[in-house]
Design an enzyme around this catalytic site. Sequence first.
Site, PDB file in Angstrom:
ATOM      1  N   GLU A   1       9.770  -3.883  10.405  1.00 49.09           N
ATOM      2  CA  GLU A   1      10.124  -2.569   9.829  1.00 49.09           C
ATOM      3  C   GLU A   1      10.686  -1.631  10.895  1.00 49.09           C
ATOM      4  O   GLU A   1      10.079  -1.425  11.955  1.00 49.09           O
ATOM      5  CB  GLU A   1       8.882  -1.935   9.162  1.00 49.09           C
ATOM      6  CG  GLU A   1       9.205  -0.562   8.567  1.00 49.09           C
ATOM      7  CD  GLU A   1       8.188  -0.031   7.568  1.00 49.09           C
ATOM      8  OE1 GLU A   1       7.235  -0.758   7.228  1.00 49.09           O
ATOM      9  OE2 GLU A   1       8.365   1.117   7.127  1.00 49.09           O
TER      10      GLU A   1
ATOM     11  N   GLU B   1      -0.964  -5.269   8.903  1.00 51.11           N
ATOM     12  CA  GLU B   1      -0.067  -4.672   9.895  1.00 51.11           C
ATOM     13  C   GLU B   1      -0.588  -4.967  11.301  1.00 51.11           C
ATOM     14  O   GLU B   1      -1.778  -4.821  11.563  1.00 51.11           O
ATOM     15  CB  GLU B   1       0.018  -3.151   9.660  1.00 51.11           C
ATOM     16  CG  GLU B   1       0.656  -2.821   8.323  1.00 51.11           C
ATOM     17  CD  GLU B   1       0.796  -1.326   8.062  1.00 51.11           C
ATOM     18  OE1 GLU B   1       0.527  -0.511   8.982  1.00 51.11           O
ATOM     19  OE2 GLU B   1       1.166  -0.964   6.937  1.00 51.11           O
TER      20      GLU B   1
ATOM     21  N   ASP C   1      -0.974  -6.173  -0.014  1.00 51.07           N
ATOM     22  CA  ASP C   1      -1.285  -5.499   1.255  1.00 51.07           C
ATOM     23  C   ASP C   1      -2.788  -5.289   1.396  1.00 51.07           C
ATOM     24  O   ASP C   1      -3.456  -4.869   0.434  1.00 51.07           O
ATOM     25  CB  ASP C   1      -0.633  -4.100   1.273  1.00 51.07           C
ATOM     26  CG  ASP C   1       0.601  -4.048   2.156  1.00 51.07           C
ATOM     27  OD1 ASP C   1       0.778  -4.931   3.005  1.00 51.07           O
ATOM     28  OD2 ASP C   1       1.387  -3.098   1.968  1.00 51.07           O
TER      29      ASP C   1
ATOM     30  N   LYS D   1      -1.077  -9.313   3.220  1.00 50.67           N
ATOM     31  CA  LYS D   1      -0.290  -8.846   4.380  1.00 50.67           C
ATOM     32  C   LYS D   1      -1.131  -7.848   5.173  1.00 50.67           C
ATOM     33  O   LYS D   1      -1.816  -7.008   4.563  1.00 50.67           O
ATOM     34  CB  LYS D   1       1.016  -8.169   3.928  1.00 50.67           C
ATOM     35  CG  LYS D   1       1.788  -7.542   5.088  1.00 50.67           C
ATOM     36  CD  LYS D   1       3.217  -7.170   4.708  1.00 50.67           C
ATOM     37  CE  LYS D   1       3.381  -5.866   3.979  1.00 50.67           C
ATOM     38  NZ  LYS D   1       2.924  -4.673   4.736  1.00 50.67           N
TER      39      LYS D   1
ATOM     40  N   ASP E   1       0.841  -1.200   0.000  1.00 50.67           N
ATOM     41  CA  ASP E   1       0.000   0.000   0.000  1.00 50.67           C
ATOM     42  C   ASP E   1       0.881   1.258   0.000  1.00 50.67           C
ATOM     43  O   ASP E   1       0.373   2.379  -0.038  1.00 50.67           O
ATOM     44  CB  ASP E   1      -1.020  -0.005   1.152  1.00 50.67           C
ATOM     45  CG  ASP E   1      -0.379  -0.035   2.525  1.00 50.67           C
ATOM     46  OD1 ASP E   1       0.871  -0.141   2.617  1.00 50.67           O
ATOM     47  OD2 ASP E   1      -1.124   0.053   3.525  1.00 50.67           O
ATOM     48  N   SER E   2       2.221   1.047  -0.012  1.00 50.16           N
ATOM     49  CA  SER E   2       3.138   2.165  -0.281  1.00 50.16           C
ATOM     50  C   SER E   2       2.814   2.801  -1.623  1.00 50.16           C
ATOM     51  O   SER E   2       3.266   3.908  -1.911  1.00 50.16           O
ATOM     52  CB  SER E   2       4.592   1.680  -0.269  1.00 50.16           C
ATOM     53  OG  SER E   2       4.755   0.531  -1.081  1.00 50.16           O
TER      54      SER E   2
HETATM   55  O1  KIV Z   1       3.597  -1.054   1.635  1.00 50.39           O
HETATM   56  C1  KIV Z   1       4.764  -1.464   1.564  1.00 50.39           C
HETATM   57  O2  KIV Z   1       5.483  -1.256   0.573  1.00 50.39           O
HETATM   58  C2  KIV Z   1       5.293  -2.226   2.687  1.00 50.39           C
HETATM   59  C3  KIV Z   1       6.761  -2.486   2.723  1.00 50.39           C
HETATM   60  C4  KIV Z   1       7.480  -1.270   3.147  1.00 50.39           C
HETATM   61  C5  KIV Z   1       7.096  -3.649   3.590  1.00 50.39           C
HETATM   62  O3  KIV Z   1       4.568  -2.585   3.564  1.00 50.39           O
END
Ligand code: KIV
Length: 273
Positions: free
Chosen positions: A190, A126, A94, A124, A55-56
């Site tokens: 992280e 958090e 994510d 994924k 989600d970056s």
């Molecule tokens: O969203 C993302 O790119 C991430 C990585 C920094 C692990 O969660």
Amino acid sequence: MSEPKKNSPTVSPMSVPKFAACKGREQKLTVLTAYDFVFASLFDQAGVDAILVGDSLGMVVQGKSTTMPVTLDQMIYHGEIVVRAVHRALVIVDMPFMSYQVSPTQAVENAGRILKETGAGAVKIEGGVQQVDTIRALAAADLPVMAHVGMRPQSVKKLGGMSKVQRDEAALLADAQAAEEAGAFAIVLELIPRPIASAITKKLTIPTIGIGAGPECDGQVLVSYDMLGLTQGFQPKFLKRYADLHASAMEATTRYIEEVRNSQFPDAAHTHE
Ligand code: KIV
């Protein structure tokens, strides 16, 4: 040479069990983020073990200041594109902010949508201790889930900044162990000091994938746009830039502008007679 096709006998796609079995191996796991077809196929051809549709993308693709505005539909849109490009790597998508925090039921429904509509191998989320019920519900529904502890960008408002190294050893260890016990197949660490990340890696039986967590993790992940030097003005200590694509693309673009303006392009070699 033609590209290897998915499920061809000559390629052996990375699965969740294979990825998890790489725990403790001498050869570290490699993970990069991707959000589109071109980069996803490039990283897959280069041999990366897993591609994270992070989600970056809210920050590096959409230009927002945090990952929080990213929607489930946007993750599914990018996830489907990446999966179509990838023949070998494990694709992990994510779950965006507020697509799993409300309840385990919400998480199962939305993770199901992600895996069904993108074809990705895993999701994924958090959190550790606070997401135990959700990780357990996802695992019980056979929805493979990677956890993410330490600096959690979706909790930036609570943690007080994106670049804050997380140093509470007891809390970090509790988060990582809770995620493992609940059924996560791997975990991102992280922005955690090296000794703490190393201790967590030794204690867990699932692979730890570090970003700013030192070399003892079982693998590493970087945001690809940062690793390739496409993004600018972001230089945390952990980030190594392996290329300067911003400079190359800028140079190419300014040459193109100049050549069109001077009538140097298109020349005879690029013109149909
Ligand atoms: O969203 C993302 O790119 C991430 C990585 C920094 C692990 O969660």
